[in-house]
Write an enzyme that holds these catalytic residues in place. Sequence first.
Site, PDB file in Angstrom:
ATOM      1  N   GLU A  47       0.858  -1.193   0.000  1.00 30.39           N
ATOM      2  CA  GLU A  47       0.000   0.000   0.000  1.00 30.39           C
ATOM      3  C   GLU A  47       0.883   1.227   0.000  1.00 30.39           C
ATOM      4  OE1 GLU A  47      -2.944   0.541   3.134  1.00 30.39           O
ATOM      5  OE2 GLU A  47      -3.843   2.113   1.887  1.00 30.39           O
ATOM      6  N   CYS A 242      -6.643   1.092   2.377  1.00 30.41           N
ATOM      7  CA  CYS A 242      -7.623   2.189   2.312  1.00 30.41           C
ATOM      8  C   CYS A 242      -7.405   3.090   1.100  1.00 30.41           C
ATOM      9  CB  CYS A 242      -7.551   3.027   3.584  1.00 30.41           C
ATOM     10  SG  CYS A 242      -8.018   2.135   5.056  1.00 30.41           S
ATOM     11  N   ASN A 373     -12.060  -3.000  -0.138  1.00 36.49           N
ATOM     12  CA  ASN A 373     -11.006  -3.292   0.840  1.00 36.49           C
ATOM     13  C   ASN A 373     -11.630  -3.637   2.177  1.00 36.49           C
ATOM     14  OD1 ASN A 373      -8.442  -3.355   2.186  1.00 36.49           O
ATOM     15  ND2 ASN A 373      -8.812  -1.263   2.863  1.00 36.49           N
ATOM     16  N   GLU A 374     -11.689  -2.641   3.077  1.00 33.57           N
ATOM     17  CA  GLU A 374     -12.241  -2.916   4.418  1.00 33.57           C
ATOM     18  C   GLU A 374     -13.666  -2.386   4.500  1.00 33.57           C
ATOM     19  OE1 GLU A 374      -9.703  -1.177   7.384  1.00 33.57           O
ATOM     20  OE2 GLU A 374      -8.647  -3.054   7.699  1.00 33.57           O
TER      21      GLU A 374
HETATM   22  O1  AHR Z   1      -2.405  -1.219   6.733  1.00 29.63           O
HETATM   23  C1  AHR Z   1      -2.897   0.053   7.012  1.00 29.63           C
HETATM   24  C2  AHR Z   1      -4.403   0.128   6.849  1.00 29.63           C
HETATM   25  O2  AHR Z   1      -5.014  -0.707   7.773  1.00 29.63           O
HETATM   26  C3  AHR Z   1      -4.942  -0.339   5.533  1.00 29.63           C
HETATM   27  O3  AHR Z   1      -4.924   0.647   4.582  1.00 29.63           O
HETATM   28  C4  AHR Z   1      -6.352  -0.699   5.865  1.00 29.63           C
HETATM   29  O4  AHR Z   1      -6.858  -1.691   5.018  1.00 29.63           O
HETATM   30  C5  AHR Z   1      -6.305  -1.080   7.314  1.00 29.63           C
HETATM   31  O5  AHR Z   1      -7.224  -0.387   8.043  1.00 29.63           O
END
Ligand code: AHR
Length: 657
Positions: A47, A242, A373-374
């Site tokens: 990321e 994110c 993603n989340e």
């Molecule tokens: O790894 C950091 C963040 O943690 C990522 O972007 C997200 O997916 C999670 O909340």
Amino acid sequence: MDLKFTSLVAGLLLSFSTIAQQVQPIVVKVNQPISSIQPTMWGIFFEDINLAADGGIYAELVKNRSFEFFKPLMGWRILKPDTTLGVLIINQSKTNPANPRFARITIADGEKSFGLSNEGFRGMGIKKGMTYHFSVLARQLEGSTLKMRLELVNPKGEVIGTANLTPESKEWKKCKVSFPATATEPKGKLNIWFEGKGSLDLDMISLFPDDTWKNRPGGLRADLVQLLADLKPGFLRFPGGCIVEGRELENRYQWKKTVGNVEDRHLIVNRWNTEFTHRQTPDYFQSFGLGFFEYFQMAEDIGAEPLPVLSCGMACQFNTAEVVPMDQLDPYVQDALDLIEFANGTADSKWGKVRSQMGHAAPFNLKMIGVGNEQWGQQYIERYEAFAKVIKSKYPEIKIVTGTGPSPDGKFFDYAAKELKRLNVDIVDEHYYANPEWFFQNATRYDNYDRNSYKIFAGEYAAQSKFTCSPDNQNNWKCALAEAAFMTGLERNAAVVNLCSYAPLFAHVDGWQWKPDLIWFDNLKSFGTTNYYVQKLFSNNKGTQVLPMLLENKPLTGQNGLYASAAFDQNSNEIILKLVNSTGKEQIAKVVLDGAKKLVTKGEIIVLKSENPDKINSLEQPTLVSPVEQELIIKGKTVNQVLAPSSFTIFRIKQIK
Ligand code: AHR
């Protein structure tokens, strides 16, 4: 040999074997494999957080090279502020919406020179003897003859590399010059002096070192890619995290804007820019010099399956939580279809052609794609369904990765898990950021997961020495050991757990937002954390099948503070054992390799240990906690080995065919 010493050694061996006889054996059932271990088992989660991309693995040294940051001269300093016209930022958004701004440098009559200085990403890492490649898009205005003098300087202002360049063209044209550096400097800067008379337009001012990964022009930092390659990862998930979602939909990651010529890639803010009040990073943007083509290429280079993740039409639910209405979701779904074509389509398909024109005629052989993603809640489930319907009907062979949100339990997790099971999805991404105790306790997490349901992607995990998002978290040995214990549980359950990755991956020592992270770097150097070595040991010693490894007929999930998993590698014909001793004292492991064929008498053990749970690796001591290899004596089908206090030990024992 001295007689006294000989009898001391004999005495020690005798007492060791007497103790070993009294120890309960750990039995590995070599001829009773439980399940396969997928080649994708241990992978990488990339990321763009902590300056992982711009300022990190993307080797560009110039920050804000195209003047598109919110403040167009952020990262730049004017060296001769007394000139009358100096620099003017011009916005031509109508004719060039992807890269609207450029700089016009003007030196008026009677003025001698004007200068701009770029500070790089917390400085520029410059290496003595290295060649630096400078390039710029430039055009001279009618009647202008501005010359450029480039200087690499150290913080004292001393010149450590210089070159001249005079753009001649009246139309936009890329101009280049390469020159060597005469000194090593972690905090260098680039000064550009303009001399002559008239006006010169500039855009995409760029400086790359010569020693990029595979020497690709405009490429990636070789030391950082090497650290990834050394993991021998099974997959590379990108671009997040994110960052995929964006704080608002407007700033979600849109892959189509990250491919093609770098000057046409549309820069946006990085969502980690001002996320944490304790680590504001207002100069954090995404130039997309590292875009989707480069991610696919990196995955291929390091032998990893690509796993791109796309926005599902929901912005980060910790931020704006914007969603696109269901009746306007089509472009998002189309992005997924087009991405599959970009990766796998023939060179004469619309998106396959883009890939081919970028230099990769052969397909990237994409097999998995992430949707969201989340995310959590009903709005995610309905969006996933819309994606799945279309993707599966056109590309039934592509596996879709879905998710259960940010927590490994609780009402959002339970709801998503129930719904995703009902929908018979392929792979579900679970995230765990928790204290080390959680990791020890959860070594059994997957023991009772339904073997007939979806597969698990342990997509983001890291033990937190303080608490999640604390700036005081450390990549210490205590956390790494807890992760190792947990990972024995992931491996034992490879029947259901098919992919795993630590998160986040990278952090710049002067530009991070989130701790802990797997790999740290400054502008010149990099190192793997204690956690990195745990990941590396698991991944480099993966095996192809899970074997039962039992103490009193039960898997080792904390009895006597021991955690373990066993594998067989059909490629090398080796038995591979992983043992975590979480206690502060030595323990003897007596391992019986039940059902094994003839074994070698000497094997190998690899030990990662520290008696101090607070130990960390650092730029100064990059391998303080790192693996040490030793010989292993095998007697028949039994191995007696002292496990060091607080240690993670790998055993490799070859079976003779
Ligand atoms: O790894 C950091 C963040 O943690 C990522 O972007 C997200 O997916 C999670 O909340």
